[in-house]
Scaffold this motif. Structure first.
Motif, mmCIF file in Angstrom:
data_model
loop_
_atom_site.group_PDB
_atom_site.id
_atom_site.type_symbol
_atom_site.label_atom_id
_atom_site.label_comp_id
_atom_site.label_asym_id
_atom_site.label_seq_id
_atom_site.Cartn_x
_atom_site.Cartn_y
_atom_site.Cartn_z
ATOM 1 N N GLN A 118 0.823 -1.205 0.000
ATOM 2 C CA GLN A 118 0.000 0.000 0.000
ATOM 3 C C GLN A 118 0.864 1.264 0.000
ATOM 4 O O GLN A 118 0.548 2.242 -0.677
ATOM 5 N N LEU A 119 1.939 1.233 0.766
ATOM 6 C CA LEU A 119 2.843 2.392 0.787
ATOM 7 C C LEU A 119 3.478 2.621 -0.585
ATOM 8 O O LEU A 119 3.669 3.761 -1.011
ATOM 9 N N SER A 120 3.793 1.524 -1.279
ATOM 10 C CA SER A 120 4.391 1.676 -2.609
ATOM 11 C C SER A 120 3.401 2.323 -3.566
ATOM 12 O O SER A 120 3.798 3.101 -4.451
ATOM 13 N N PHE A 121 2.089 2.037 -3.428
ATOM 14 C CA PHE A 121 1.084 2.686 -4.264
ATOM 15 C C PHE A 121 1.066 4.193 -4.023
ATOM 16 O O PHE A 121 0.930 4.986 -4.961
ATOM 17 N N ILE A 122 1.173 4.593 -2.755
ATOM 18 C CA ILE A 122 1.148 6.025 -2.434
ATOM 19 C C ILE A 122 2.359 6.721 -3.045
ATOM 20 O O ILE A 122 2.257 7.827 -3.599
ATOM 21 N N ILE A 123 3.524 6.072 -2.974
ATOM 22 C CA ILE A 123 4.736 6.663 -3.558
ATOM 23 C C ILE A 123 4.600 6.771 -5.069
ATOM 24 O O ILE A 123 4.882 7.816 -5.666
ATOM 25 N N MET A 124 4.140 5.688 -5.720
ATOM 26 C CA MET A 124 3.982 5.723 -7.182
ATOM 27 C C MET A 124 2.921 6.727 -7.615
ATOM 28 O O MET A 124 3.016 7.339 -8.689
ATOM 29 N N PHE A 160 -8.258 16.153 4.381
ATOM 30 C CA PHE A 160 -9.001 15.140 3.637
ATOM 31 C C PHE A 160 -8.167 13.877 3.441
ATOM 32 O O PHE A 160 -8.706 12.762 3.459
ATOM 33 N N VAL A 161 -6.866 14.031 3.276
ATOM 34 C CA VAL A 161 -5.989 12.854 3.195
ATOM 35 C C VAL A 161 -6.021 12.088 4.514
ATOM 36 O O VAL A 161 -6.074 10.846 4.522
ATOM 37 N N LEU A 162 -6.022 12.800 5.627
ATOM 38 C CA LEU A 162 -6.103 12.128 6.932
ATOM 39 C C LEU A 162 -7.418 11.370 7.088
ATOM 40 O O LEU A 162 -7.444 10.257 7.618
ATOM 41 N N VAL A 163 -8.511 11.959 6.607
ATOM 42 C CA VAL A 163 -9.804 11.261 6.637
ATOM 43 C C VAL A 163 -9.747 9.998 5.789
ATOM 44 O O VAL A 163 -10.247 8.932 6.179
ATOM 45 N N MET A 164 -9.114 10.071 4.632
ATOM 46 C CA MET A 164 -9.018 8.910 3.744
ATOM 47 C C MET A 164 -8.131 7.820 4.334
ATOM 48 O O MET A 164 -8.411 6.622 4.177
ATOM 49 N N VAL A 165 -7.055 8.219 4.999
ATOM 50 C CA VAL A 165 -6.198 7.238 5.674
ATOM 51 C C VAL A 165 -6.981 6.528 6.778
ATOM 52 O O VAL A 165 -6.852 5.304 6.965
ATOM 53 N N LEU A 166 -7.814 7.272 7.507
ATOM 54 C CA LEU A 166 -8.667 6.659 8.523
ATOM 55 C C LEU A 166 -9.641 5.665 7.891
ATOM 56 O O LEU A 166 -9.830 4.552 8.401
ATOM 57 N N THR A 194 -7.906 0.697 -4.466
ATOM 58 C CA THR A 194 -8.595 1.878 -4.980
ATOM 59 C C THR A 194 -8.546 3.019 -3.976
ATOM 60 O O THR A 194 -8.315 4.180 -4.354
ATOM 61 N N ILE A 195 -8.751 2.732 -2.689
ATOM 62 C CA ILE A 195 -8.671 3.785 -1.670
ATOM 63 C C ILE A 195 -7.253 4.350 -1.598
ATOM 64 O O ILE A 195 -7.054 5.572 -1.494
ATOM 65 N N THR A 196 -6.258 3.465 -1.675
ATOM 66 C CA THR A 196 -4.872 3.927 -1.641
ATOM 67 C C THR A 196 -4.560 4.794 -2.847
ATOM 68 O O THR A 196 -3.822 5.782 -2.750
ATOM 69 N N THR A 197 -5.129 4.447 -3.993
ATOM 70 C CA THR A 197 -4.954 5.271 -5.187
ATOM 71 C C THR A 197 -5.572 6.649 -4.992
ATOM 72 O O THR A 197 -5.003 7.667 -5.412
ATOM 73 N N GLN A 198 -6.737 6.698 -4.328
ATOM 74 C CA GLN A 198 -7.355 7.993 -4.030
ATOM 75 C C GLN A 198 -6.426 8.864 -3.190
ATOM 76 O O GLN A 198 -6.293 10.064 -3.434
ATOM 77 N N ILE A 199 -5.801 8.240 -2.184
ATOM 78 C CA ILE A 199 -4.865 8.989 -1.331
ATOM 79 C C ILE A 199 -3.680 9.472 -2.154
ATOM 80 O O ILE A 199 -3.241 10.626 -2.034
#
Length: 441
Positions: free
Chosen positions: A332-338, A413-419, A374-379
């Motif tokens: 999941q972290l790799s998705f956020i970086i990419m 909003f990113v914090l809300v999405m991470v939650l 998909t949620i990670t992609t949103q973030i």
């Protein structure tokens, strides 16, 4: 050369081609075909590419893709979506932060009509943002509202991204859509709670509309309500028969496209220009997605032949001693970086040949993982410095909204999405309850 080194070389070559500005499907497809020919010669290499093309052409649910894209563009180009926002404007203007709340509602409904985040961003930036700024809403808050709300387009059904994931992961599209519905609505609700709390603490962020703006005759208000609820009726005409098992997925998508077309005709807005623009956009985006899926299937076939997934699993679990959950979090972290420099489809086709089989081997549910992806992609879309939505907003926003404002608007909003992502990871039934309930019946 070992198979592990071949796999690493393939990824490195693909990333190098992408950094030079090559199209995603071109870079991925080129690496896949060249690797197949080098490993298995003329006969085996050609067979891999050919079988991937045949697999794509035989995948019946792919017919839903142009239907949903056409439906979204018809509703957008015919300004039916504008009527929806006008309804929110009149009916919710008396609530503190009501227009921002209505904008989230608009984004959810646009997502349910189109399945692409770009459509929500375009409508939000051109229709909602000028209205919010004109009525003295805080520019940072509303910029974040539009970016966060538009990201729901890739999670709320009919998500086009989940169609791509279904093709690559070989999972049922209907189950993935149902799995994304509750997390998508949950995230939208969390955004609304955040707006309500912020506006109660600081009323200047979302002032109540003046009485003149809201004081319309009841007949005009009801007319706006009917016009605004038309897209909801179109969505219901498509999804209710599908959920009840009366129609197939493809049949439901055709119903949605025909209903949108009929609504535009009945309202007198289906001009030649609207029809031609909708068809051109639909054709362009559908062809792009089909080429990307074809390239991803060919790339995944080479990876399967190499046995790279088992090698990487052994590296993580045996040599590094990581638990399945630690591996999942790292993915999941790799998705956020990419996601800081790639869009959702590029991320999916680059790592799906590796991640999807690995998730299955680790014992996780692939439908549930599709929602996590998909949620990670949103973030990732909203993560500086190069988040996709950040630059879309910069291109569409008026001059008074600076890049600094856009970056500063997305943190809460990113914090809300991470939650929300954490909740879906801890409680998988948030995503799995609805598809299990519907498909067991």
């Amino acid at each position: 050369m070992s198979y592990e080194m071949i796999a690493i070389f393939m990824f490195a070559t693909m990333m190098a081609m992408l950094l030079t500005g090559q199209r995603v499907f071109g870079a991925i497809g080129f690496v896949a075909v060249v690797a197949a020919l080098a490993l298995w010669g003329d006969r085996g290499g050609y067979d891999i590419a050919f079988s991937s093309a045949m697999k794509l052409m035989k995948w019946y649910p792919l017919l839903t893709l142009p239907m949903f894209i056409f439906m979204g563009y018809v509703l957008s180009e015919s300004r039916i979506a504008d009527d929806l926002y006008r309804m929110f404007h009149v009916w919710m203007g008396g609530v503190q932060g009501g227009l921002a709340i209505g904008t989230i509602g608009l984004m959810v409904l646009i997502s349910a009509m189109n399945g692409l985040s770009v459509a929500g961003m375009a409508i939000g930036a051109t229709v909602a943002l000028p209205e919010l700024l004109k009525r003295n809403y805080d520019k940072r808050m509303v910029t974040g509202v539009i970016q966060a709300g538009s990201s729901l387009g890739i999670l709320v059904p009919p998500s086009v991204v989940l169609v791509l994931y279904a093709m690559i992961a070989r999972q049922p599209v209907g189950q993935l859509w149902l799995a994304g519905a509750i997390p998508g609505l949950m995230m939208a609700t969390m955004f609304i709670f955040y707006i309500v709390i912020r506006c109660r603490l600081n009323p200047e962020l979302g002032p109540v509309l003046s009485k003149e703006d809201r004081d319309l005759p009841l007949g005009e208000k009801l007319a706006l309500l009917r016009a605004g609820l038309l897209p909801v009726g179109i969505f219901a005409s498509m999804m209710v028969p599908f959920v009840n098992g009366w129609t197939s997925l493809v049949e439901s998508s055709a119903i949605g496209a025909l209903a949108a077309f009929a609504a535009a005709v009945l309202k007198g807005r289906m001009t030649r220009e609207v029809f031609e623009t909708s068809l051109r956009q639909t054709l362009g985006i559908s062809c792009m997605f089909m080429w990307i899926i074809l390239a991803a299937l060919a790339f995944g076939a080479v990876f399967d032949g190499l046995g790279a997934v088992n090698a990487i699993r052994d590296l993580f679990t045996e040599q590094l001693g990581l638990s399945p959950w630690m591996i999942l979090i790292l993915m999941q972290l790799s998705f956020i970086i990419m996601g800081t420099f790639l869009d959702d489809t590029a991320m999916l086709v680059i790592v799906a040949p590796l991640y999807v089989p690995l998730v299955k081997v680790l014992g996780f549910d692939l439908v549930w993982y599709g929602v996590l992806y998909t949620i990670t992609t949103q973030i990732a879309y909203m993560t500086p410095p190069f988040g996709y939505n950040l630059f879309l907003m910069r291109a569409m926003a008026p001059p008074e909204i600076t890049l600094r404002d856009i970056y500063g608007s997305i943190l809460p909003f990113v914090l809300v999405m991470v939650l929300a992502l954490s909740l879906v990871m801890i409680f998988p039934q948030i995503a799995l309850w609805l598809p299990e309930t519907i498909y067991q019946n």
